[in-house]
Design a protein around this motif. Structure first.
Motif, PDB file in Angstrom:
ATOM      1  N   PHE A 133     139.868  33.292  54.204  1.00  0.00           N
ATOM      2  CA  PHE A 133     138.687  32.815  54.910  1.00  0.00           C
ATOM      3  C   PHE A 133     137.397  33.426  54.362  1.00  0.00           C
ATOM      4  O   PHE A 133     136.428  32.731  54.067  1.00  0.00           O
ATOM      5  CB  PHE A 133     138.822  33.131  56.411  1.00  0.00           C
ATOM      6  N   ASP A 134     137.380  34.756  54.210  1.00  0.00           N
ATOM      7  CA  ASP A 134     136.140  35.490  53.955  1.00  0.00           C
ATOM      8  C   ASP A 134     135.485  35.135  52.624  1.00  0.00           C
ATOM      9  O   ASP A 134     134.266  35.261  52.487  1.00  0.00           O
ATOM     10  CB  ASP A 134     136.400  36.998  54.006  1.00  0.00           C
ATOM     11  N   LEU A 135     136.262  34.733  51.632  1.00  0.00           N
ATOM     12  CA  LEU A 135     135.678  34.379  50.337  1.00  0.00           C
ATOM     13  C   LEU A 135     135.064  32.982  50.353  1.00  0.00           C
ATOM     14  O   LEU A 135     134.058  32.733  49.689  1.00  0.00           O
ATOM     15  CB  LEU A 135     136.732  34.463  49.234  1.00  0.00           C
ATOM     16  N   ILE A 136     135.661  32.083  51.099  1.00  0.00           N
ATOM     17  CA  ILE A 136     135.227  30.689  51.055  1.00  0.00           C
ATOM     18  C   ILE A 136     133.891  30.488  51.759  1.00  0.00           C
ATOM     19  O   ILE A 136     133.021  29.760  51.255  1.00  0.00           O
ATOM     20  CB  ILE A 136     136.312  29.790  51.673  1.00  0.00           C
ATOM     21  N   ILE A 137     133.681  31.145  52.874  1.00  0.00           N
ATOM     22  CA  ILE A 137     132.459  30.933  53.650  1.00  0.00           C
ATOM     23  C   ILE A 137     131.202  31.302  52.867  1.00  0.00           C
ATOM     24  O   ILE A 137     130.260  30.499  52.781  1.00  0.00           O
ATOM     25  CB  ILE A 137     132.534  31.683  54.994  1.00  0.00           C
ATOM     26  N   PRO A 138     131.101  32.484  52.254  1.00  0.00           N
ATOM     27  CA  PRO A 138     129.870  32.781  51.501  1.00  0.00           C
ATOM     28  C   PRO A 138     129.735  31.972  50.210  1.00  0.00           C
ATOM     29  O   PRO A 138     128.610  31.760  49.740  1.00  0.00           O
ATOM     30  CB  PRO A 138     129.988  34.282  51.190  1.00  0.00           C
ATOM     31  N   LEU A 139     130.839  31.511  49.643  1.00  0.00           N
ATOM     32  CA  LEU A 139     130.761  30.763  48.389  1.00  0.00           C
ATOM     33  C   LEU A 139     130.349  29.315  48.604  1.00  0.00           C
ATOM     34  O   LEU A 139     129.370  28.832  48.020  1.00  0.00           O
ATOM     35  CB  LEU A 139     132.112  30.827  47.655  1.00  0.00           C
ATOM     36  N   THR A 140     131.107  28.592  49.429  1.00  0.00           N
ATOM     37  CA  THR A 140     130.851  27.154  49.582  1.00  0.00           C
ATOM     38  C   THR A 140     130.739  26.710  51.033  1.00  0.00           C
ATOM     39  O   THR A 140     130.320  25.574  51.281  1.00  0.00           O
ATOM     40  CB  THR A 140     131.985  26.347  48.932  1.00  0.00           C
ATOM     41  N   ASN A 141     131.152  27.567  51.971  1.00  0.00           N
ATOM     42  CA  ASN A 141     131.211  27.181  53.389  1.00  0.00           C
ATOM     43  C   ASN A 141     132.078  25.932  53.599  1.00  0.00           C
ATOM     44  O   ASN A 141     131.859  25.149  54.521  1.00  0.00           O
ATOM     45  CB  ASN A 141     129.801  26.954  53.943  1.00  0.00           C
ATOM     46  N   GLY A 142     133.053  25.783  52.715  1.00  0.00           N
ATOM     47  CA  GLY A 142     133.964  24.647  52.825  1.00  0.00           C
ATOM     48  C   GLY A 142     133.516  23.398  52.101  1.00  0.00           C
ATOM     49  O   GLY A 142     134.264  22.425  52.018  1.00  0.00           O
ATOM     50  N   GLY A 143     132.316  23.376  51.583  1.00  0.00           N
ATOM     51  CA  GLY A 143     131.789  22.185  50.913  1.00  0.00           C
ATOM     52  C   GLY A 143     132.068  22.185  49.429  1.00  0.00           C
ATOM     53  O   GLY A 143     132.760  23.071  48.916  1.00  0.00           O
ATOM     54  N   PRO A 144     131.538  21.188  48.717  1.00  0.00           N
ATOM     55  CA  PRO A 144     130.807  20.033  49.257  1.00  0.00           C
ATOM     56  C   PRO A 144     131.758  18.984  49.845  1.00  0.00           C
ATOM     57  O   PRO A 144     132.862  18.804  49.361  1.00  0.00           O
ATOM     58  CB  PRO A 144     130.093  19.474  48.016  1.00  0.00           C
ATOM     59  N   ALA A 152     131.901  40.209  47.784  1.00  0.00           N
ATOM     60  CA  ALA A 152     132.401  39.589  46.557  1.00  0.00           C
ATOM     61  C   ALA A 152     132.006  38.116  46.491  1.00  0.00           C
ATOM     62  O   ALA A 152     131.627  37.602  45.425  1.00  0.00           O
ATOM     63  CB  ALA A 152     133.924  39.722  46.487  1.00  0.00           C
ATOM     64  N   GLY A 153     132.072  37.422  47.618  1.00  0.00           N
ATOM     65  CA  GLY A 153     131.675  36.017  47.645  1.00  0.00           C
ATOM     66  C   GLY A 153     130.211  35.829  47.310  1.00  0.00           C
ATOM     67  O   GLY A 153     129.837  34.920  46.555  1.00  0.00           O
ATOM     68  N   LEU A 154     129.352  36.691  47.853  1.00  0.00           N
ATOM     69  CA  LEU A 154     127.919  36.583  47.561  1.00  0.00           C
ATOM     70  C   LEU A 154     127.620  36.898  46.101  1.00  0.00           C
ATOM     71  O   LEU A 154     126.750  36.263  45.482  1.00  0.00           O
ATOM     72  CB  LEU A 154     127.144  37.531  48.485  1.00  0.00           C
ATOM     73  N   ILE A 155     128.334  37.876  45.533  1.00  0.00           N
ATOM     74  CA  ILE A 155     128.140  38.202  44.119  1.00  0.00           C
ATOM     75  C   ILE A 155     128.487  37.008  43.240  1.00  0.00           C
ATOM     76  O   ILE A 155     127.736  36.626  42.335  1.00  0.00           O
ATOM     77  CB  ILE A 155     128.986  39.430  43.733  1.00  0.00           C
ATOM     78  N   TRP A 156     129.622  36.402  43.512  1.00  0.00           N
ATOM     79  CA  TRP A 156     130.049  35.269  42.695  1.00  0.00           C
ATOM     80  C   TRP A 156     129.211  34.020  42.966  1.00  0.00           C
ATOM     81  O   TRP A 156     129.071  33.169  42.079  1.00  0.00           O
ATOM     82  CB  TRP A 156     131.528  34.990  42.930  1.00  0.00           C
ATOM     83  N   LYS A 157     128.669  33.909  44.148  1.00  0.00           N
ATOM     84  CA  LYS A 157     127.757  32.792  44.409  1.00  0.00           C
ATOM     85  C   LYS A 157     126.528  32.892  43.524  1.00  0.00           C
ATOM     86  O   LYS A 157     126.018  31.884  43.009  1.00  0.00           O
ATOM     87  CB  LYS A 157     127.351  32.778  45.884  1.00  0.00           C
ATOM     88  N   PHE A 158     126.037  34.118  43.315  1.00  0.00           N
ATOM     89  CA  PHE A 158     124.911  34.315  42.409  1.00  0.00           C
ATOM     90  C   PHE A 158     125.323  34.045  40.961  1.00  0.00           C
ATOM     91  O   PHE A 158     124.569  33.452  40.187  1.00  0.00           O
ATOM     92  CB  PHE A 158     124.377  35.743  42.538  1.00  0.00           C
ATOM     93  N   ILE A 159     126.544  34.472  40.578  1.00  0.00           N
ATOM     94  CA  ILE A 159     127.029  34.225  39.219  1.00  0.00           C
ATOM     95  C   ILE A 159     127.114  32.728  38.938  1.00  0.00           C
ATOM     96  O   ILE A 159     126.743  32.258  37.852  1.00  0.00           O
ATOM     97  CB  ILE A 159     128.398  34.894  39.017  1.00  0.00           C
ATOM     98  N   TYR A 160     127.582  31.961  39.918  1.00  0.00           N
ATOM     99  CA  TYR A 160     127.738  30.515  39.743  1.00  0.00           C
ATOM    100  C   TYR A 160     126.434  29.738  39.923  1.00  0.00           C
ATOM    101  O   TYR A 160     126.418  28.526  39.697  1.00  0.00           O
ATOM    102  CB  TYR A 160     128.759  29.976  40.752  1.00  0.00           C
TER     103      TYR A 160
END
Length: 309
Positions: free
Chosen positions: A247-258, A138-146
């Motif tokens: 935890f699992d959603l944040i790492i693929p989306l932003t890895n805690g950044g910026p 889900a995180g990777l999908i939304w990373k592509f959407i954003y």
């Protein structure tokens, strides 16, 4: 003879005690399944917890001997770290969004689709699908959407003639984007809890209220919602506990950044503890998180989930 009589009476007493406590084979089931469960719990929960508590007093990178004792310095560093304060604030934001937006949304949808019909079944499946997805997927999908170059956000910016916008790279809006994903991902789980509870509401009460002239809103707020109070309390418990462990959603989306602006407590532990091989520092974070979870769980259950007679 007296000794034989005493032994026989003791054996009968033990047999009667066993038979009383073994109604339906419950005692045999307990003896069969409890020891393996206790062994696994001890091996994977209790032992790591004590090890983490021990490591938290040392500066250690996970390799070699523990010979650099720091006392409570790891804890003081964690508490004084600005990124940790940000992680706590973000976790509180997740709790607030879950309680004020996600759960009301889930309850509203559940009230619309809880009745048995093929159309409602289709809608339940559609709304529940995001929860079935793994968090990383889900995180990777939304990373592509954003994505500002190729994603859905880029389609909107191009349509309106705007410059490419990278929302996950914006310190002010990155965590807001994560909150949207959290609502989308988990509201279906709470919806199913509410649906199960609503299907247990007696139809006689609802029909009686309609006969008495109650409107749909009155029936909902005065009959249905009070009768599923236990499900709402349970969903609130899951929401808050899940927010503490996200935890699992944040790492693929932003890895805690910026700039470490979108960390949760667990992603903060992973970034500053495990990734940087600071096992003692990470253990201190884990101990603090464990204490927070235990205190919340016991307090919440005593306040809201305790059987009141």
């Amino acid at each position: 003879m007296p000794q034989d009589t005493t032994s026989l009476s003791q054996g009968k007493a033990q047999t009667s005690w066993f038979s009383r406590n073994n109604q339906g084979g419950r005692l045999w089931t307990l003896l069969l399944f409890l020891p393996p469960a206790l062994c696994l719990f001890t091996l994977f929960v209790v032992v790591p917890l004590f090890e983490a508590s021990f490591f938290s007093f040392y500066r250690w990178n996970g390799i070699g001997e523990l010979n650099n004792y720091l006392g409570l310095q790891n804890y003081s560093k964690v508490i004084g770290h600005s990124a940790f304060h940000t992680a706590i604030g973000n976790t509180l934001k997740i709790v607030a969004v879950s309680l004020l937006i996600q759960l009301p949304l889930a309850l509203s949808v559940a009230l619309c689709v809880y009745k048995q019909s093929w159309a409602n079944t289709v809608f339940r499946l559609i709304f529940f699908l995001p929860y079935i997805l793994a968090e990383v997927v889900a995180g990777l999908i939304w990373k592509f959407i954003y994505d500002g170059n190729y994603g859905v956000v880029n389609m909107f910016t191009e349509f309106f003639g705007l410059e490419n916008y990278f929302i996950l790279g914006d310190k002010q809006w990155a965590f807001a984007a994560i909150l949207i994903v959290i609502i989308w991902k988990y509201f279906g789980f709470h919806m199913m809890i509410f649906i199960a509870a609503l299907q247990g509401v007696p139809n006689d009460l609802v029909e009686a209220a309609k006969i008495d002239g109650a409107t749909r809103l009155q029936t909902t707020f005065l009959i249905k919602i009070p009768l599923i109070k236990h499900a709402i309390i349970l969903s609130m418990f899951f929401s808050i506990l899940g927010a503490l462990q996200l935890f699992d959603l944040i790492i693929p989306l932003t890895n805690g950044g910026p700039s470490h602006s979108s960390h949760s407590i667990v992603s903060y532990l992973y970034t500053f503890g495990i990734s940087r091989m600071r096992i003692g520092f990470g253990s201190a974070i884990g101990v603090l998180l464990f204490i927070a979870c235990v205190v919340f769980a016991f307090t919440y259950q005593n306040a809201f989930m305790k059987d009141k007679k």
